[in-house]
Write a protein that holds these residues in place. Sequence first.
Motif, PDB file in Angstrom:
ATOM      1  N   HIS A   1     -52.016  29.656  -1.967  1.00  0.00           N
ATOM      2  CA  HIS A   1     -51.013  29.432  -0.991  1.00  0.00           C
ATOM      3  C   HIS A   1     -49.944  31.049  -1.015  1.00  0.00           C
ATOM      4  CE1 HIS A   1     -50.836  25.656  -3.844  1.00  0.00           C
ATOM      5  NE2 HIS A   1     -49.293  25.098  -3.368  1.00  0.00           N
ATOM      6  N   LEU A   2     -49.695  30.511   0.866  1.00  0.00           N
ATOM      7  CA  LEU A   2     -49.392  32.204   1.305  1.00  0.00           C
ATOM      8  C   LEU A   2     -48.044  31.279   1.066  1.00  0.00           C
ATOM      9  CD1 LEU A   2     -52.028  32.629   4.239  1.00  0.00           C
ATOM     10  CD2 LEU A   2     -52.096  33.638   1.763  1.00  0.00           C
ATOM     11  N   VAL A   3     -47.094  32.490   0.681  1.00  0.00           N
ATOM     12  CA  VAL A   3     -45.687  32.641   0.575  1.00  0.00           C
ATOM     13  C   VAL A   3     -45.088  33.871   1.558  1.00  0.00           C
ATOM     14  CG1 VAL A   3     -43.007  32.877  -0.776  1.00  0.00           C
ATOM     15  CG2 VAL A   3     -45.495  32.128  -1.722  1.00  0.00           C
ATOM     16  N   THR A   4     -44.327  33.014   3.087  1.00  0.00           N
ATOM     17  CA  THR A   4     -43.608  34.310   3.877  1.00  0.00           C
ATOM     18  C   THR A   4     -41.745  34.215   3.782  1.00  0.00           C
ATOM     19  OG1 THR A   4     -44.134  32.754   5.260  1.00  0.00           O
ATOM     20  CG2 THR A   4     -45.451  34.487   5.542  1.00  0.00           C
ATOM     21  N   GLU A   5     -41.556  34.813   4.465  1.00  0.00           N
ATOM     22  CA  GLU A   5     -40.187  35.240   4.567  1.00  0.00           C
ATOM     23  C   GLU A   5     -39.116  35.150   3.138  1.00  0.00           C
ATOM     24  OE1 GLU A   5     -38.772  35.121   7.256  1.00  0.00           O
ATOM     25  OE2 GLU A   5     -40.545  34.100   8.278  1.00  0.00           O
ATOM     26  N   THR A   6     -39.732  36.304   2.032  1.00  0.00           N
ATOM     27  CA  THR A   6     -39.026  35.635   0.681  1.00  0.00           C
ATOM     28  C   THR A   6     -37.994  36.665   0.814  1.00  0.00           C
ATOM     29  OG1 THR A   6     -40.797  37.672   0.060  1.00  0.00           O
ATOM     30  CG2 THR A   6     -41.631  35.952  -0.337  1.00  0.00           C
ATOM     31  N   THR A   7     -37.380  36.842  -0.777  1.00  0.00           N
ATOM     32  CA  THR A   7     -36.086  36.830  -0.672  1.00  0.00           C
ATOM     33  C   THR A   7     -36.716  38.083  -1.801  1.00  0.00           C
ATOM     34  OG1 THR A   7     -35.004  35.161  -1.874  1.00  0.00           O
ATOM     35  CG2 THR A   7     -34.444  36.327   0.704  1.00  0.00           C
ATOM     36  N   SER A   8     -35.875  38.941  -2.838  1.00  0.00           N
ATOM     37  CA  SER A   8     -36.202  38.996  -3.976  1.00  0.00           C
ATOM     38  C   SER A   8     -35.484  39.233  -5.454  1.00  0.00           C
ATOM     39  CB  SER A   8     -35.545  41.129  -4.476  1.00  0.00           C
ATOM     40  OG  SER A   8     -33.833  41.175  -4.335  1.00  0.00           O
ATOM     41  N   ASP A   9     -34.905  37.686  -4.666  1.00  0.00           N
ATOM     42  CA  ASP A   9     -34.612  36.371  -6.258  1.00  0.00           C
ATOM     43  C   ASP A   9     -35.669  35.671  -6.175  1.00  0.00           C
ATOM     44  OD1 ASP A   9     -33.740  35.588  -3.666  1.00  0.00           O
ATOM     45  OD2 ASP A   9     -32.195  34.490  -4.934  1.00  0.00           O
ATOM     46  N   MET A  10     -36.504  35.365  -6.072  1.00  0.00           N
ATOM     47  CA  MET A  10     -37.338  34.452  -6.224  1.00  0.00           C
ATOM     48  C   MET A  10     -38.651  35.454  -7.206  1.00  0.00           C
ATOM     49  SD  MET A  10     -38.615  33.748  -1.965  1.00  0.00           S
ATOM     50  CE  MET A  10     -37.390  33.328  -1.191  1.00  0.00           C
ATOM     51  N   ARG A  11     -39.131  33.670  -7.911  1.00  0.00           N
ATOM     52  CA  ARG A  11     -39.111  34.531  -9.275  1.00  0.00           C
ATOM     53  C   ARG A  11     -40.458  34.884  -8.924  1.00  0.00           C
ATOM     54  NH1 ARG A  11     -37.702  29.962 -11.812  1.00  0.00           N
ATOM     55  NH2 ARG A  11     -39.372  28.820 -12.184  1.00  0.00           N
ATOM     56  N   VAL A  12     -41.495  34.119  -7.367  1.00  0.00           N
ATOM     57  CA  VAL A  12     -42.717  34.989  -6.612  1.00  0.00           C
ATOM     58  C   VAL A  12     -42.378  36.759  -6.697  1.00  0.00           C
ATOM     59  CG1 VAL A  12     -43.893  32.866  -6.224  1.00  0.00           C
ATOM     60  CG2 VAL A  12     -42.176  34.032  -4.428  1.00  0.00           C
ATOM     61  N   MET A  13     -41.492  36.721  -6.755  1.00  0.00           N
ATOM     62  CA  MET A  13     -41.283  38.430  -6.057  1.00  0.00           C
ATOM     63  C   MET A  13     -40.636  38.859  -7.874  1.00  0.00           C
ATOM     64  SD  MET A  13     -42.354  38.078  -3.192  1.00  0.00           S
ATOM     65  CE  MET A  13     -42.273  39.815  -3.682  1.00  0.00           C
ATOM     66  N   GLN A  14     -40.390  38.551  -8.168  1.00  0.00           N
ATOM     67  CA  GLN A  14     -39.612  38.950 -10.048  1.00  0.00           C
ATOM     68  C   GLN A  14     -40.963  39.141 -10.987  1.00  0.00           C
ATOM     69  OE1 GLN A  14     -36.073  36.865 -10.956  1.00  0.00           O
ATOM     70  NE2 GLN A  14     -35.024  38.035  -9.061  1.00  0.00           N
ATOM     71  N   GLU A  15     -41.785  37.890 -10.558  1.00  0.00           N
ATOM     72  CA  GLU A  15     -43.062  37.532 -12.199  1.00  0.00           C
ATOM     73  C   GLU A  15     -44.365  37.986 -11.483  1.00  0.00           C
ATOM     74  OE1 GLU A  15     -42.502  33.870 -13.259  1.00  0.00           O
ATOM     75  OE2 GLU A  15     -40.203  34.500 -14.214  1.00  0.00           O
ATOM     76  N   GLU A  16     -45.014  38.523 -12.373  1.00  0.00           N
ATOM     77  CA  GLU A  16     -46.027  38.711 -11.877  1.00  0.00           C
ATOM     78  C   GLU A  16     -46.907  36.780 -11.129  1.00  0.00           C
ATOM     79  OE1 GLU A  16     -48.738  39.442 -15.222  1.00  0.00           O
ATOM     80  OE2 GLU A  16     -51.000  40.486 -13.937  1.00  0.00           O
ATOM     81  N   ILE A  17     -47.324  37.513 -10.811  1.00  0.00           N
ATOM     82  CA  ILE A  17     -47.626  35.751 -10.089  1.00  0.00           C
ATOM     83  C   ILE A  17     -48.600  35.378 -10.589  1.00  0.00           C
ATOM     84  CG2 ILE A  17     -49.350  34.942  -8.210  1.00  0.00           C
ATOM     85  CD1 ILE A  17     -46.996  36.219  -6.369  1.00  0.00           C
ATOM     86  N   PHE A  18     -50.452  36.111 -10.941  1.00  0.00           N
ATOM     87  CA  PHE A  18     -51.321  35.825 -12.007  1.00  0.00           C
ATOM     88  C   PHE A  18     -51.490  34.355 -11.540  1.00  0.00           C
ATOM     89  CE2 PHE A  18     -53.212  35.746 -16.101  1.00  0.00           C
ATOM     90  CZ  PHE A  18     -53.865  37.134 -16.295  1.00  0.00           C
ATOM     91  N   GLY A  19     -52.190  34.616 -10.593  1.00  0.00           N
ATOM     92  CA  GLY A  19     -52.571  32.806 -10.077  1.00  0.00           C
ATOM     93  C   GLY A  19     -52.784  32.730  -8.476  1.00  0.00           C
ATOM     94  N   PRO A  20     -53.336  31.323  -7.433  1.00  0.00           N
ATOM     95  CA  PRO A  20     -53.555  31.859  -6.869  1.00  0.00           C
ATOM     96  C   PRO A  20     -52.256  31.724  -5.495  1.00  0.00           C
ATOM     97  CG  PRO A  20     -53.369  29.487  -7.128  1.00  0.00           C
ATOM     98  CD  PRO A  20     -53.202  30.136  -8.834  1.00  0.00           C
ATOM     99  N   ILE A  21     -51.023  32.650  -5.934  1.00  0.00           N
ATOM    100  CA  ILE A  21     -50.152  32.710  -4.959  1.00  0.00           C
ATOM    101  C   ILE A  21     -50.089  33.952  -4.194  1.00  0.00           C
ATOM    102  CG2 ILE A  21     -47.225  32.404  -4.183  1.00  0.00           C
ATOM    103  CD1 ILE A  21     -48.147  30.885  -7.129  1.00  0.00           C
ATOM    104  N   LEU A  22     -49.871  34.189  -3.047  1.00  0.00           N
ATOM    105  CA  LEU A  22     -49.779  35.865  -2.470  1.00  0.00           C
ATOM    106  C   LEU A  22     -48.689  35.138  -1.198  1.00  0.00           C
ATOM    107  CD1 LEU A  22     -51.430  37.991  -2.092  1.00  0.00           C
ATOM    108  CD2 LEU A  22     -52.702  37.226  -0.012  1.00  0.00           C
TER     109      LEU A  22
END
Length: 484
Positions: free
Chosen positions: A340-361
């Motif tokens: 999964h590619l994730v764009t338009e992120t904000t810093s309150d999102m878990r993908v931007m806070q926690e280590e991803i450790f899986g197929p998410i970028l």
Amino acid sequence: MTSTVTLENSHSIYDQLSASLSQIRSAYSKDPDTSYDTRISRLKRLHTALLEYKDRLITAVNQDFSNRASAETMMAEILPVLEGIRYNKKHLRKWMRQSTRHTPMMLLGAKTKVHYQPLGVIGIVVPWNFPIFLGLSPLVGAFAAGNRAMIKTSEFAPQTGLVLEEMLNKHFAAEEVMVVNGGVEVASEFTRLAFDHIVFTGSTQVGRIVMRAAAENLTPVTLELGGKSPAIIHDSFPIEEAAKRIAFGKGLNAGQVCVSPDYILVPKNKVAAFARAFTEQFSTHYPTLRDNPDYTAIITERQRDRLLDNLNDAREKGATVEVINPANENFDGTRKLPMHLVTETTSDMRVMQEEIFGPILPIIGYDSLEDAIHYVNDRDRPLALYYFDWDNRRGEKILRQTHSGGVCINEVMTHTMVDDMPFGGVGPSGMGHYHGKEGFLNFSKAKGVVIKGKLDANSLIGAPWNNKYFNFFVNFQLRRFKKF
Ligand code: NAD
């Protein structure tokens, strides 16, 4: 030969583990000066064992993951351990040599040296993502430095744990290395044992618990933890080339790697181009996913749910999520998860806070290189940092202005495979190093030794202090130190 701890209910887990540790420690105490030949014999037996069990280990890891590409297990687990054994074997004699040191004038007539001594028994705690390499690679360092060890395998890779246990049982005595299989309660008791050193590989969160437990015994720890490893792409670097190099690394183990690129920083106007190029590259490597043995599954249902929850959290908070699913497959009933590619992120999102450790970028746009550096420095120090730029001067600048456990330039992840370099995190991504010489030093006590000769200068300059030899000595020294 017996090297298994069978945990029976009749005794507490701690007591049983403690008895095993005592057994190994007492064997070590009888032979504390582990010879070069013994160390080489252990490395050789590990080499033989690995060659003998490699296929069974590959099958076991495949079972644990429900599907792990066998090439990945070979390339990222078996071969690097064999390489590490070879490297240690080649350099061991030199590392074991006592090193003579400069003796200060104050100790006139004495000689000084450093003696590298085994610590004793090393406790090794292993995560599930590379359950062979992360158990055996610290063992190689521990053996080279003349130690014995106990290995706690991961409860999420139980089949691999069983094969490792059988393999080490067959080739080693219980007093040399023991395998401990079991769940979190076993792991927790294991880290309460008074080892001479603990190597813990796992999450930052559990690393804190392990360090607290080790502190009770003043057991030194090497913490090999995780974190969010960024990749920064400079505006001048061809975006397709960067995407190609990153896609290779990110696809490995479906992103379940401690040094997997966690998020990408690209110039703002190249976010879409990077996403396109990455999708193309990833689809070339993995034209199908569901039944493709080359694409590794997620280790457990729980981990898969965690990743899906984090994607939902990102969507709910306004991110755009694109799924790379080249053959448009359905993944119900499997533990496969597409990239999964994730764009338009904000810093309150878990993908931007926690280590991803899986197929998410996540892909994040930056305005200037300074902004990208600032973004990285504003966050926890990562385990790895990747920078894409042909300009060496800017590469040096990134090296000097950011902190991370390791760095690859124009590349991702492969610094872990170099035995001639230390490996380890910094701050929340870990402490201490191993691999190669740093591993030898990490698992040795560097003991400083002063040997006094027949001349005893103290007899001349000792108390009563105001004597002519002492005054001469002090004046002489002060003259030496007059200038910086
Ligand atoms: P984890 O922290 O959940 O578990 C790691 C090990 O700790 C397991 O053997 C587990 O049994 C044990 N454990 C769990 N709870 C414990 C407790 N309370 N006390 C003592 N031990 C306990 O990690 P994981 O999910 O197995 O692995 C993923 C993490 O490992 C990621 O954060 C990843 O980045 C990190 N990792 C780091 C490296 C590295 O070399 N730096 C390598 C691989 C993975």
